[in-house]
Design an enzyme around this catalytic site. Structure first.
Site, short mmCIF file in Angstrom:
data_model
loop_
_atom_site.label_atom_id
_atom_site.label_comp_id
_atom_site.label_asym_id
_atom_site.label_seq_id
_atom_site.Cartn_x
_atom_site.Cartn_y
_atom_site.Cartn_z
N ASP A 17 0.86 -1.18 0.00
CA ASP A 17 0.00 0.00 0.00
C ASP A 17 0.90 1.24 0.00
O ASP A 17 2.10 1.15 0.30
CB ASP A 17 -0.89 -0.04 1.25
N ASP A 19 -0.24 5.17 0.92
CA ASP A 19 -0.48 6.11 2.02
C ASP A 19 -0.63 5.38 3.35
O ASP A 19 -1.42 4.43 3.47
CB ASP A 19 -1.75 6.92 1.75
N ASP A 195 -2.26 -0.42 5.77
CA ASP A 195 -2.63 0.14 7.06
C ASP A 195 -4.11 0.41 7.26
O ASP A 195 -4.56 0.55 8.40
CB ASP A 195 -1.89 1.48 7.25
#
Length: 241
Positions: A17, A19, A195
């Site tokens: 991922d 961001d 996240d």
């Protein structure tokens, strides 16, 4: 949760991922920056993996390329609605922006009433941001729910200070599974690091496939392993201090 194992370049495929995983979350989506040592490490890791490294993000691939310039990686953007199966390949788009025209129109009033809400138009997805206006979370979620009412062809996802809508049938797990069907990923063991709530689709997919699922941060997760934050992700990837 356990600390994740080291990457084995001979057998792993790595999906990251962006961001909140590779870069810190910031108020301005265009204000992120990946330091040169991290860029250099990603380039080296991709070479070690024979190209089996991909960025999987809610961002458009064109935005990822801008932040990761001059590098180009295999990528899935807009939660998989955009795909680039290899660094030099063309970007494939699975839907057109016209599918969301009615939603764009329906959100006009709430944006006028609450100018602190920001609409990010990705073409094949729309994102209402309220990171700098946390008191407007309910307003953003209610507006998106109303704008998409009766649309079974769309899916709404609540993420980190955002509410997003895009065509149904696609998420990061589906995108990862599709990439795993083709070289250079095919036949390798997948690793996924993410996240946010939207990363849970990919984390579950990887865990079910016997791969390495890694949650970045402290939120609840289906992942088997955990890294505390972005700096911990960088250390695990081997980014020099």
């Amino acid at each position: 949760m356990l600390k994740p194992p080291a990457i084995d370049p001979s057998r792993h495929a790595v999906f990251l991922d962006f961001d909140g995983t590779l870069v810190e979350l910031v108020d301005d989506p265009d204000g992120v920056r990946l330091a040169p040592p991290a860029l250099e490490r990603l380039e080296a890791l991709s070479e070690e993996l024979s190209g089996a490294l991909a960025i999987v993000s809610g961002r458009r691939i064109s935005d990822l390329d801008r932040f990761l310039a001059p590098l180009r990686f295999a990528a899935a953007g807009v939660h998989g609605l955009e795909r680039r199966p290899a660094p030099g390949a063309a970007v494939e788009r699975l839907a057109g922006p016209e599918l969301l025209d009615d939603v764009r129109s329906a959100l006009t009033d709430v944006l006028a009433a609450h100018p602190r809400l920001k609409l990010e138009d990705k073409g094949t997805a729309l994102v209402l941001h309220y990171r700098t206006a946390g008191d407007l979370q309910e307003a953003a979620e209610a507006a998106m729910a109303q704008a998409t009412s009766g649309r079974d062809d769309l899916v709404v996802m609540n993420g980190d200070n955002i509410v997003e809508v895009h065509p149904a049938g696609m998420d990061k797990g589906v995108a990862l599974g599709a990439m795993m069907e083709h070289p250079p990923f095919k036949g390798r063991v997948p690793i996924y690091v993410g996240d946010d709530t939207t990363d849970e689709f990919a984390l579950k997919t990887v865990r079910q496939a016997g791969g390495v699922s890694i949650k970045a941060g402290s939120k609840p997760s289906a992942a088997e392993f955990r890294l505390a934050d972005v700096p911990a992700v960088h250390r695990w990837l081997g980014v020099p201090d």
